[in-house]
Design an enzyme around this catalytic site. Structure first.
Site, short mmCIF file in Angstrom:
data_model
loop_
_atom_site.label_atom_id
_atom_site.label_comp_id
_atom_site.label_asym_id
_atom_site.label_seq_id
_atom_site.Cartn_x
_atom_site.Cartn_y
_atom_site.Cartn_z
N TYR A 171 1.20 0.49 15.26
CA TYR A 171 0.17 0.20 14.28
C TYR A 171 0.50 0.81 12.93
O TYR A 171 0.71 2.01 12.83
CB TYR A 171 -1.19 0.71 14.76
CG TYR A 171 -2.29 0.37 13.79
CD1 TYR A 171 -2.66 -0.96 13.61
CD2 TYR A 171 -2.94 1.34 13.05
CE1 TYR A 171 -3.65 -1.30 12.70
CE2 TYR A 171 -3.93 1.01 12.15
CZ TYR A 171 -4.28 -0.31 11.97
OH TYR A 171 -5.26 -0.65 11.08
N LYS A 179 -3.20 -3.32 8.83
CA LYS A 179 -3.07 -4.77 8.79
C LYS A 179 -2.13 -5.12 7.64
O LYS A 179 -1.72 -4.25 6.87
CB LYS A 179 -4.45 -5.40 8.62
CG LYS A 179 -5.22 -5.48 9.93
CD LYS A 179 -4.67 -6.55 10.86
CE LYS A 179 -5.40 -6.53 12.19
NZ LYS A 179 -4.55 -6.65 13.36
N ASP A 198 0.88 -1.17 0.00
CA ASP A 198 0.00 0.00 0.00
C ASP A 198 0.91 1.22 0.00
O ASP A 198 1.63 1.47 0.97
CB ASP A 198 -0.86 -0.05 1.27
CG ASP A 198 -1.71 1.21 1.45
OD1 ASP A 198 -1.56 2.15 0.66
OD2 ASP A 198 -2.49 1.24 2.42
#
Ligand code: F6R
Ligand code: MG
Ligand code: MG
Length: 378
Positions: free
Chosen positions: A230, A233, A12
Site C-alpha cells: 500500500y 491511491k 504527492d
C-alpha cells in the site's frame, strides 16, 4: 508549426497537514524550476498547480511523449520538492517517488503521467483534470459520458463531425493488455469492462478516423501494483481536448455535475463521492476527503499556455457539491462495512491483511453435523 506535446504529471511528495494539501513552498520551488526549464529551451511553457496533497505540472514542449529530458525535469522537480518537504518535516515526504533514481522514464516510478502529442488547431482549448484521494478508474464514468453518452454530449446527436462517435482504448491493469472499443456500436462491450474501475481504465480516446492523435489521455498507474504494497491511491490526472468537432467545454464538464462514487477516500479503502471544487477548495479534510476533482482550462497559442481557468469552482457546480456532501454523510454511516469500505479483494494492498493475519489462529474448521450437507456444498 510542428507538433506540440502536452504533458501533465502529478505526484504527492509531502502533505500539509497530513495528506490534506500542498505547502506553498513546494509550489514556489516547482514554479522556479519550470521558469528555468523554459529559459533553457527544454519546455515551451509550464504551469504548477495542486489538488489535495498532489503537485501537478502542466508542461508543453516539442519533444514528443515519453521524452527523457522532460521526464527527467519532472522527476528532478519532484525530488527537489521532496527536499523542501523534508526540511519542513511535511507528512509523507517523497511518498510517490518509488524508484531510487531516475531511469529514463517517469512512468512506473511513482508519479502519474498523461501526455499527448498534437497538431495544434487554430484554437486549441483543452482541460487538465486532477483528482485526489482516488484512483485512475475514477475517470471511466466521466470519459464514457463525455464521448459515448448522447444524454451528456448533445454533439454526438447534433454535430455531423461527432455523429460517428469515438474509439476508446482500455487498459487491463491486472493482465497488462489493452483493447480498443468503437462507440456507439460497441458501447455495451465497453461497459462490460470499464464498470470494473479497479482493473479496467480508459487510457486514450481517439477520433475513429485517426488512431494516432488522441483527443483525451489519462494517467493509469496503480502504485500498489508497482510497489506490491500500500502506497496510497493513485490520484489520477487527465487531459481532454474540446470544441470544433470534439465535445464542447460544457459537455466535457457536465459529467462532474454528478458526484459519482469512487474508490479511495480514507486510507484508500472507502467508496466516496468525487466532489468537484475550485482548486483552492481541493483540500480533503473530512475523513481525509471526500475525494476531490479540479479542472484547469487552457488555450494553446503556438505551444504557449493561456490559462489556467479554474472551471469546476463555477457556481453551476454548487449543487454537485451539496449532493456530494449528502452522499458523504450517507456513505460514512456505513463505517467499516462494505460497500462503504472497499471489497476484500481491493483491500489486499492495504494494511488490513496484516490485522487479519494476526487473528488467523482463532479460526477453527466447522465440523459438519451428521446428515447435514456441508455449508460449502449446500
Ligand atoms: C489516502 C491517504 C490517507 C492516509 C491516512 C493514513 O490516500 O493518503 O487517507 O491513508 O491519512 O495515513 P498514514 O498511514 O500515513 O498515517
Ligand atoms: Mg499523501
Ligand atoms: Mg494525493
Amino acid at each position: 508549426m510542428s507538433k506540440v506535446t502536452v504533458t501533465a504529471i502529478k505526484a504527492d511528495v509531502g502533505g500539509y497537514v497530513g495528506h490534506g494539501a500542498v505547502h506553498p513552498d513546494l509550489l514556489v520551488f516547482a514554479d522556479e524550476r519550470v521558469r528555468t526549464a523554459i529559459a533553457d529551451g527544454v519546455l515551451f511553457d509550464g504551469r504548477v498547480g495542486s489538488c489535495g496533497d498532489d503537485v501537478n505540472l502542466v508542461l508543453t514542449h516539442e519533444r514528443g511523449v515519453d521524452d527523457v529530458e522532460v521526464h527527467r525535469f519532472a522527476w528532478e522537480t519532484f525530488v527537489g520538492a521532496t527536499d523542501v518537504a523534508k526540511r519542513l518535516h511535511l507528512y509523507g515526504a517523497g511518498q510517490d517517488l518509488l524508484a531510487d533514481a531516475f531511469s529514463g522514464n517517469i512512468r512506473g516510478a511513482g508519479p502519474g503521467v498523461a501526455e499527448m502529442e498534437i497538431e495544434e488547431r487554430p484554437s486549441e482549448p483543452f482541460v487538465v483534470f486532477a483528482a485526489d484521494k482516488t484512483q485512475p478508474g475514477a475517470w471511466n464514468l466521466p470519459l464514457y459520458k463525455i464521448f459515448c453518452d448522447p444524454f451528456n454530449t448533445a454533439g454526438l446527436v447534433i454535430d455531423t463531425k461527432m455523429h460517428d462517435g469515438f474509439a476508446l482504448e482500455v487498459h487491463d491493469l491486472r493482465e497488462n493488455r489493452c483493447a480498443v472499443f468503437e462507440c456507439p456500436e460497441e458501447m455495451y462491450d465497453l461497459l462490460v469492462h470499464i464498470g470494473t474501475t479497479s482493473r479496467f481504465v480508459i487510457k486514450h480516446v481517439f477520433r475513429k478516423s485517426d488512431r494516432e492523435e488522441p483527443v483525451a489521455v489519462a494517467s493509469t498507474s496503480r502504485l500498489s501494483l508497482i510497489a506490491g504494497r500500500y502506497v496510497g491511491k493513485d490520484d489520477p490526472i487527465m487531459i481532454v481536448r474540446c470544441q470544433s468537432g470534439l465535445p464542447a467545454l460544457g459537455e466535457v464538464l457536465e459529467p462532474f455535475s454528478f458526484p459519482h462514487l469512487v474508490a479511495g477516500w480514507m486510507r484508500g479503502s472507502h467508496n466516496g463521492p468525487l466532489m468537484p471544487t475550485a482548486v483552492g477548495d481541493a483540500t480533503p479534510a473530512r475523513f481525509d476527503g471526500p475525494p476531490r476533482v479540479v479542472a484547469m482550462g487552457f488555450q494553446l497559442a503556438h505551444g504557449r499556455l493561456v490559462g489556467p481557468r479554474d472551471l469546476l469552482g463555477d457556481v453551476s457546480f454548487d449543487r454537485a457539491r451539496t449532493l456530494a456532501l449528502e452522499a458523504a454523510d450517507y456513505m460514512r454511516r456505513m463505517g467499516p462495512f462494505e460497500p462503504g469500505r472497499l471489497s476484500m479483494e481491493e483491500m489486499e494492498y492495504t494494511t488490513m491483511p496484516d490485522v487479519a493475519a494476526k487473528l488467523a489462529s482463532r479460526w477453527q474448521p466447522i465440523e459438519p453435523v451428521a446428515g447435514e450437507a456441508s455449508p460449502v456444498t449446500r
